[in-house]
Design an enzyme around this catalytic site. Structure first.
Site, PDB file in Angstrom:
ATOM      1  N   ASP A  95       0.860  -1.184   0.000  1.00  0.00           N
ATOM      2  CA  ASP A  95       0.000   0.000   0.000  1.00  0.00           C
ATOM      3  C   ASP A  95       0.901   1.240   0.000  1.00  0.00           C
ATOM      4  O   ASP A  95       1.383   1.669   1.041  1.00  0.00           O
ATOM      5  CB  ASP A  95      -0.923  -0.021   1.220  1.00  0.00           C
ATOM      6  CG  ASP A  95      -2.024   1.033   1.115  1.00  0.00           C
ATOM      7  OD1 ASP A  95      -2.065   1.765   0.102  1.00  0.00           O
ATOM      8  OD2 ASP A  95      -2.843   1.124   2.048  1.00  0.00           O
ATOM      9  N   CYS A  96       1.153   1.762  -1.177  1.00  0.00           N
ATOM     10  CA  CYS A  96       2.131   2.836  -1.346  1.00  0.00           C
ATOM     11  C   CYS A  96       1.523   4.057  -2.050  1.00  0.00           C
ATOM     12  O   CYS A  96       2.124   5.121  -2.055  1.00  0.00           O
ATOM     13  CB  CYS A  96       3.326   2.344  -2.155  1.00  0.00           C
ATOM     14  SG  CYS A  96       4.077   0.840  -1.502  1.00  0.00           S
ATOM     15  N   LYS A  97       0.397   3.898  -2.692  1.00  0.00           N
ATOM     16  CA  LYS A  97      -0.301   5.000  -3.366  1.00  0.00           C
ATOM     17  C   LYS A  97       0.651   5.829  -4.222  1.00  0.00           C
ATOM     18  O   LYS A  97       0.589   7.059  -4.245  1.00  0.00           O
ATOM     19  CB  LYS A  97      -1.061   5.850  -2.348  1.00  0.00           C
ATOM     20  CG  LYS A  97      -2.114   5.024  -1.591  1.00  0.00           C
ATOM     21  CD  LYS A  97      -2.970   5.809  -0.644  1.00  0.00           C
ATOM     22  CE  LYS A  97      -4.071   4.975  -0.004  1.00  0.00           C
ATOM     23  NZ  LYS A  97      -3.624   3.895   0.903  1.00  0.00           N
ATOM     24  N   ARG A  98       1.524   5.147  -4.949  1.00  0.00           N
ATOM     25  CA  ARG A  98       2.529   5.823  -5.761  1.00  0.00           C
ATOM     26  C   ARG A  98       1.881   6.491  -6.967  1.00  0.00           C
ATOM     27  O   ARG A  98       0.836   6.045  -7.471  1.00  0.00           O
ATOM     28  CB  ARG A  98       3.613   4.839  -6.204  1.00  0.00           C
ATOM     29  CG  ARG A  98       4.416   4.262  -5.034  1.00  0.00           C
ATOM     30  CD  ARG A  98       5.085   5.350  -4.218  1.00  0.00           C
ATOM     31  NE  ARG A  98       6.068   4.834  -3.284  1.00  0.00           N
ATOM     32  CZ  ARG A  98       5.967   4.916  -1.954  1.00  0.00           C
ATOM     33  NH1 ARG A  98       4.924   5.484  -1.380  1.00  0.00           N
ATOM     34  NH2 ARG A  98       6.939   4.458  -1.179  1.00  0.00           N
TER      35      ARG A  98
END
Lengths: 304, 304
Positions: free
Chosen positions: B98-101
């Site tokens: 879960d990094c929302k890059r």
């Protein structure tokens, strides 16, 4: 920190930001030879960055370090990221961590701690990746931005929220029109204005800035009018196709209001025929000098 | 990988994702005692995660590892992140990074390499943070999403694009109405549908999924109708206030269509009176069992 950045821009008459988006493949052949693990690649990247920094720190006010290029080399890459930030700050450069972080409040608060704040462990306050400024994405609304705004205030740092990005398909969402007659990028701009309204400093700019691409002059012009107290981080100059002429609309009548990033145009200048015969650090410096000249001629003298 | 996740959800009759958002402060006192540096904090976090994983991997299909909680502990924290991903995958769990890059194409491509792809160095192909799935933010439009879609295809992995997030102010931007009559979150949903239309698998879901918060049932219901082939990652259950009743609209008539994340509700269950007397791993397991029961009773049997 926005005040410090503007002060430095005026002193140097240079609103340039050097983008250290250092892909290992950008390095000269001799630095890449025989490198087949992350540790060696990360060391080489850091060495390259250090030499670039040494060559440019007296003529530019800031660097932007794009974390994606370091995450690609794993934990070792992130060590090079941290070392690059530390070295650039030691040399007096203002460091923008380009991470475009975003999440719900509790999680955003962790990101903010990592780049703008301090991690408390027992009686110790430690800094994970201590930058001066951080880029963030505002799609989640204010509760995801608030921790960054608060930490920026407490630590006298700054943030840049994505408003109108430099990439070709930025309009796919950002240029859709709302029922209220505004474009999404304008609406995001107005949120940024609201989030920063309490922190306008002596040069007239707030510590909550906006990312506005050099490649979209029409939108940049609208945003400059709409957001007279918002400082712009302007990517897209050079390799992405943005020119000084296109981005001059981002600046106010005193030649202030933004910092212009160039990454590949500077760190890969040694591959450009124009700088043939120069090593990568000397070529980067020469490209910075040319960029300053270009910006200064187009924007005009900086400062009141 | 979406097929594999759905298969596992059916086998276990459990659409739960355990959120390893492991803040050091969540750890029991005895694990935190005397820890005043990143290295020791990161080791303790990894040990905690390992014990949670050992306790739950036979009853849940997936974990979501929120990187912000690791970046906060610097380079050592990211080592714990990598080790956690590796350990969870070794145990057969499907791992969502879960990094929302998000970034422009060339940069997004580096992020994608880091989490979904391979970094080429000389004749070696190395993996930086090899997860099975990754969360991304689509504010920049398709050219910033394309590298993730392509790598997900090549490596049989998956992505989740933020559509309607679980946080209280998600509506500030996401619920504004466009001139075309759609809400921004619906428009983002339609982009996600478009980006994933070529990869609908045997269970009817594409490898380009959407993040849809459990806390906004009205929006979730609209999105399920609008996006019949988009698999949802559903955060917000438990500590954030989302209930099984609120999120059941995300599921199709076969009880499929999403995976529900709970973080603090599981990893901090040992602090909950309900689980008094259990250690943190046993409490996490008990909380997973309760969550499964709750979801199963409300959503119904999973599978055709």
């Amino acid at each position: 920190m926005i005040n410090k950045l503007i002060k430095r821009i005026i002193e140097l008459q240079n609103p340039t930001c050097v983008g250290l988006d250092t892909d290992f493949n950008y390095l000269p052949d001799e630095m890449r030879e025989g490198v087949t693990n992350f540790k060696k690649a990360a060391s080489a990247i850091y060495e390259f960055n250090k030499n670039i920094i040494d060559a440019v720190y007296v003529i530019v006010p800031s660097v932007k370090v794009q974390i994606a290029y370091y995450e690609k080399y794993g934990v070792d890459g992130l060590k090079a990221y941290k070392n690059t930030i530390d070295y650039a700050r030691k040399k007096g450069l203002i460091v923008i961590a380009d991470c475009k972080r975003n999440d719900i409040g509790s999680t955003a608060s962790c990101y903010s701690t990592a780049y703008l704040g301090k991690t408390e462990l027992g009686d110790k306050s430690l800094k994970a990746f201590p930058a001066d400024m951080l880029t963030v994405n505002g799609y989640l609304g204010f509760d995801g931005i608030k921790p960054f705004v608060e930490d920026a205030k407490a630590s006298k740092k700054a943030i840049f929220v994505l408003v109108k990005t430099s990439n070709p398909s930025s309009g796919e969402l950002q240029n859709l029109k709302l029922e209220n007659g505004k474009y999404i990028y304008e609406q995001m701009g107005e949120l940024v204005k609201e989030w920063g309204k309490d922190s306008v400093g002596k040069y007239g700019y707030s510590r909550v800035g906006a990312v506005v691409g050099a490649t979209h002059p029409k939108e940049a012009e609208r945003l400059r009018k709409l957001l007279p107290h918002t400082f712009f981080l302007i990517p897209g100059y050079g390799a992405q196709g943005g020119s000084a002429e296109m981005l001059k609309v981002c600046f106010d009548k005193h030649g202030l209001g933004g910092v212009v990033n160039s990454s590949r145009g500077i760190i890969c200048a040694y591959k450009n025929e124009k700088y043939a015969g120069l090593n990568y650090a000397a070529a980067a410096r020469a490209a910075c000098v040319d960029m300053q000249k270009d910006l200064l001629e187009t924007i005009g003298k900086m400062g009141k």
